[in-house]
Design a protein around this motif. Sequence first.
Motif, PDB file in Angstrom:
ATOM      1  N   GLY A   1       3.582  20.540   5.929  1.00  0.00           N
ATOM      2  CA  GLY A   1       2.200  19.992   5.281  1.00  0.00           C
ATOM      3  C   GLY A   1       2.182  19.676   3.481  1.00  0.00           C
ATOM      4  N   LYS A   2       4.197  19.584   3.916  1.00  0.00           N
ATOM      5  CA  LYS A   2       4.481  19.855   2.831  1.00  0.00           C
ATOM      6  C   LYS A   2       4.718  18.240   2.044  1.00  0.00           C
ATOM      7  CE  LYS A   2       8.829  20.979  -0.149  1.00  0.00           C
ATOM      8  NZ  LYS A   2      10.131  21.422  -0.051  1.00  0.00           N
ATOM      9  N   GLN A   3       5.241  17.685   1.082  1.00  0.00           N
ATOM     10  CA  GLN A   3       5.389  15.890   0.721  1.00  0.00           C
ATOM     11  C   GLN A   3       6.439  15.893   0.487  1.00  0.00           C
ATOM     12  OE1 GLN A   3       2.837  14.426  -2.565  1.00  0.00           O
ATOM     13  NE2 GLN A   3       4.070  12.412  -2.214  1.00  0.00           N
ATOM     14  N   THR A   4       7.448  14.750   1.161  1.00  0.00           N
ATOM     15  CA  THR A   4       8.670  14.470   0.944  1.00  0.00           C
ATOM     16  C   THR A   4       8.743  13.728   0.621  1.00  0.00           C
ATOM     17  OG1 THR A   4       8.504  13.887   3.437  1.00  0.00           O
ATOM     18  CG2 THR A   4       9.181  16.194   3.487  1.00  0.00           C
ATOM     19  N   GLY A   5       7.382  12.663   0.393  1.00  0.00           N
ATOM     20  CA  GLY A   5       8.402  11.721  -0.263  1.00  0.00           C
ATOM     21  C   GLY A   5       6.827  10.377  -0.254  1.00  0.00           C
ATOM     22  N   TRP A   6       7.479   9.136  -0.578  1.00  0.00           N
ATOM     23  CA  TRP A   6       5.942   8.041  -0.476  1.00  0.00           C
ATOM     24  C   TRP A   6       6.360   7.258   1.015  1.00  0.00           C
ATOM     25  CZ3 TRP A   6       2.375   9.106  -3.688  1.00  0.00           C
ATOM     26  CH2 TRP A   6       2.422  10.132  -4.747  1.00  0.00           C
ATOM     27  N   MET A   7       5.373   6.624   1.485  1.00  0.00           N
ATOM     28  CA  MET A   7       5.108   6.102   2.134  1.00  0.00           C
ATOM     29  C   MET A   7       4.458   4.048   2.295  1.00  0.00           C
ATOM     30  SD  MET A   7       6.855   5.723   5.831  1.00  0.00           S
ATOM     31  CE  MET A   7       6.358   4.318   6.500  1.00  0.00           C
TER      32      MET A   7
ATOM     33  N   TYR B   1       1.075  -1.150   0.383  1.00  0.00           N
ATOM     34  CA  TYR B   1       0.393  -0.447  -0.330  1.00  0.00           C
ATOM     35  C   TYR B   1       0.814   1.304  -0.333  1.00  0.00           C
ATOM     36  CZ  TYR B   1      -3.480  -3.290   1.177  1.00  0.00           C
ATOM     37  OH  TYR B   1      -4.635  -4.275   1.665  1.00  0.00           O
ATOM     38  N   VAL B   2       0.492   2.633  -0.723  1.00  0.00           N
ATOM     39  CA  VAL B   2       1.343   3.601  -0.814  1.00  0.00           C
ATOM     40  C   VAL B   2       0.331   4.488  -0.652  1.00  0.00           C
ATOM     41  CG1 VAL B   2       3.206   4.356  -2.587  1.00  0.00           C
ATOM     42  CG2 VAL B   2       2.912   2.384  -2.913  1.00  0.00           C
ATOM     43  N   SER B   3       0.809   5.712  -0.113  1.00  0.00           N
ATOM     44  CA  SER B   3       0.566   6.538   0.297  1.00  0.00           C
ATOM     45  C   SER B   3       1.242   8.328   0.125  1.00  0.00           C
ATOM     46  CB  SER B   3       0.019   6.858   1.821  1.00  0.00           C
ATOM     47  OG  SER B   3       0.815   6.461   3.114  1.00  0.00           O
ATOM     48  N   PRO B   4       1.101   9.075   0.488  1.00  0.00           N
ATOM     49  CA  PRO B   4       2.094  10.182   0.421  1.00  0.00           C
ATOM     50  C   PRO B   4       3.033  10.654   2.038  1.00  0.00           C
ATOM     51  CG  PRO B   4       0.171  10.827   0.023  1.00  0.00           C
ATOM     52  CD  PRO B   4       0.084   9.377   0.084  1.00  0.00           C
ATOM     53  N   LEU B   5       3.916  10.524   2.036  1.00  0.00           N
ATOM     54  CA  LEU B   5       4.944  10.518   2.792  1.00  0.00           C
ATOM     55  C   LEU B   5       4.600  12.434   3.129  1.00  0.00           C
ATOM     56  CD1 LEU B   5       6.165   9.922   5.477  1.00  0.00           C
ATOM     57  CD2 LEU B   5       8.199  10.003   4.484  1.00  0.00           C
ATOM     58  N   VAL B   6       3.688  12.675   4.374  1.00  0.00           N
ATOM     59  CA  VAL B   6       3.966  14.615   4.247  1.00  0.00           C
ATOM     60  C   VAL B   6       4.364  14.795   5.666  1.00  0.00           C
ATOM     61  CG1 VAL B   6       2.350  16.831   4.362  1.00  0.00           C
ATOM     62  CG2 VAL B   6       1.237  14.589   3.670  1.00  0.00           C
ATOM     63  N   ASP B   7       5.930  15.649   5.861  1.00  0.00           N
ATOM     64  CA  ASP B   7       6.044  16.390   7.495  1.00  0.00           C
ATOM     65  C   ASP B   7       5.197  17.330   7.793  1.00  0.00           C
ATOM     66  OD1 ASP B   7       5.700  18.310   5.760  1.00  0.00           O
ATOM     67  OD2 ASP B   7       8.545  19.371   5.167  1.00  0.00           O
ATOM     68  N   ALA B   8       5.594  18.442   9.132  1.00  0.00           N
ATOM     69  CA  ALA B   8       4.543  18.865   9.889  1.00  0.00           C
ATOM     70  C   ALA B   8       4.363  19.810   8.803  1.00  0.00           C
ATOM     71  CB  ALA B   8       5.712  18.535  11.064  1.00  0.00           C
TER      72      ALA B   8
END
Length: 849
Positions: free
Chosen positions: A431-437, A422-429
């Motif tokens: 609110g900016k997407q820094t990668g994928w989880m 399962y793939v989901s966006p990785l968002v920092d504190a």
Amino acid sequence: MQATETSVLPSAETLKTPVRWWRTWWRSLSPNRQDRFAVLAPLAAVLMFLAAIVAAFWYLRTEEVAREKEALKRDVEYAQQRVRLRLLERQEQIMRIARDLSNEDLDRAEFDRRSEALISQYPELQAVTWIDERMRIRATHAAPTVTSGQLRVMGEEIKRSETADIFMLARDMQQPVYSQPVSIKDEAPPLLQLQVPLSSQGKFAGVVLGEYSIDSLLRYGTPTEVLARYAVTLLDSKGNVLAGTPLAPRHGAFISTDNRANEYEVPVSPVGNGLMLRAQAYRTSLGMVGSGLFWLVGALSAMTAWLLIATWRHTRRRMQAQQALVSETNFRRAMENSILTGMRAVDMQGRITYVNAAFCQMTGWSEAELVGQTPPYSYWPDNDNEAFKAKTNDELSGKGVPGGFQARVKRKSGSLFDARLYVSPLVDAKGKQTGWMTSMTDITEPNRIREQLTASHERFTVVLESLDASVSVAPLGSSELLFANRLYRQWFGSQTDGHLELVAQAGVLPASDHNSSVDDEDGLMGLPTDPLTSARSENAEIFRPELGKWLEVRSRYLNWVDGRLAQMVIATDITPRRLAEEQTARQAERAQSVSRLITMGEMASSVAHELNQPLAAISNYCSGMVSRIEGKQISEEMLISVLQKTAHQAQRAGQIIQRIRQFVKKSEPNRTLADVHGIVNEAVELADIELRRNNVRLTHYVAARLPKVMADTILIEQVLINLMKNGAESINQAQRPTARRSVELRVVPRHIDGQGVVEFSVQDTGKGLAPEVLAHLFEAFFSTKQEGMGIGLNLCRSIVESHHGRMHAENIYNGTEVTGCRFSFWLPLTTTASATTETVATPKPRTIE
């Protein structure tokens, strides 16, 4: 200093009250001493008070620990006895199997059946294996929970191992021997083994090997009240835990407690010191921390100590914050490392930036080897690189599938396993997407189970489709057809109508009307399903005109997979059997008629002699009247008297012919409520002719006030006549003198097996029956007469058994001399209600002139 203090002691007048004395003494101290006393006195008082409380609490705790230890010892010994009794019970059952194998009373199929019954009934018993004297497995049966590495294969030879050593020991000792289980790290849980030797004609013939799950033995052998109070474990001889979960070492709030006081262990016989039962008591008391007095003292001490440690507040708060931060970090790290789902994070360029312990455990690569890799990753299979690249590009571009996707993942060892990612966006504190989880789950075992279920369903469907019986399942209160096999669809189509018609015609509990109102209460509400589903199936035989078949309908209730109460109906075609039964019944009727004709043929001369008497009397009366009328020597009164006597003799001859005609004529069985006295009188009157011809005296006794029996009077008369005629012939063959030529008929009530019956017995004074004749007396076509057909007694027994009775023959002895033979049979008494029902249900007899 002491002199100064003594000089300022208050006088006797100032000691009138404690308050005045305290004020005077306090004013007498210097300011420095007052400050020092103000600081030290509360602290000393608090320390002394705490010391007293701690001492009191320590004493109470010691007493409590002693009581807990005594209770723990008592409970552990009780649990050890329960486990020992459970082991001895299983040992006795395995020894029974071994004894039957030694006596050759068990074959392999019966061994498998009994082993399966034991394993399914007792969860601690995991496997039962039959090993011959050459250490080769003859038969084995294991529970589904046994791992593949612990399964034994039929025909396999036991190699050098602990099992082989125990085998040798059992062979030498000729006694049941238990193994000493040893826990081995990273291997399947050990099984406790019991080997019972087999002996054939005094020689060693192998063993019966029983294997126990130590975890199930602990779970089901230990009483639940002990498991609720203690952490119970089973240990091997080295102290390793075989089953159960021990408690972690703990300490008291302020005083370290002795953990050994809260645990106790004993060896489990008959295994010995190799299996120890240990129990550790849970902490049930509040202790010092939970005591109200402790908190009161603590509060008072804290209020006093607050004055002394006010300067430490800032440092303490900072240390607490630092410790909380460390604990939170450690907790989050422990959570990440303990979850079973593999987690992987990649940046926007596809470089791996994070993997958790589960991901490393699944793939076999370490965190140092995975972090920093770019596609293609090392866990991609070589043949699927292109497919994985395409999916990775979709992930990085945000086109991933929300429900995840299934893929094959390669381990470091080169083996593959099924995984769902399962793939989901990785968002920092911010609110900016820094990668994928990406989360990964190993689904190899669920896929295997799904394939097994599919194959099992296919086998189940093939078996039911090939049955020569119609099988259908429908829920109660619904028109839905849950299942129907091929023969049902061939007979009734794909609707529920055939199922409901079979249920209704067979007289089984019908389903509720599915057209009833929604607000109506369910007719089955509150009905317990367990008695219904565990009850025996109901059988009924019905005829289906549209099929032209007789069907045997069996039905039972079951819980469907979705929890609904359903009804299964199995309909089997029994038309050939019913036709055979009808043909057998017709042949039996013909045999009974033939038997009656043979009987009357044998009695023909006696019947002719009996009819000759009234006919001769009629002739004499007529001749006498003619001569008297010609001579005019008869009066009108004499003429009327002679005519009445002539008419009586004619009626007597007619009655004899009518009884013989009713006895001989063919008819279907017609069971009605019959009077026993009437049956006996009719039979005696017909048989008395034959007995008088053979110069045999007949005596009969019928008990008074006998209830009526449900019987066919003609058939029962046929049985009595046949038995009395056989008795007369036996007396003739024995050539008894006149004083000993008698046949006795007795009819009396009896109680047999708790049931009220009427017993008929015919006893003669003949020479009796030889033992070899008694063994075959009631067989068809067996006869001791040279001209006999051998169907008389066979038909008599069939007639009696068709009336739900039994027939018996025995010799009468006077010392060692046989003085006659006694035939007896009994008919059951029938209540009025059931007799009325049977009379209505019995068809009227068909008469053939």
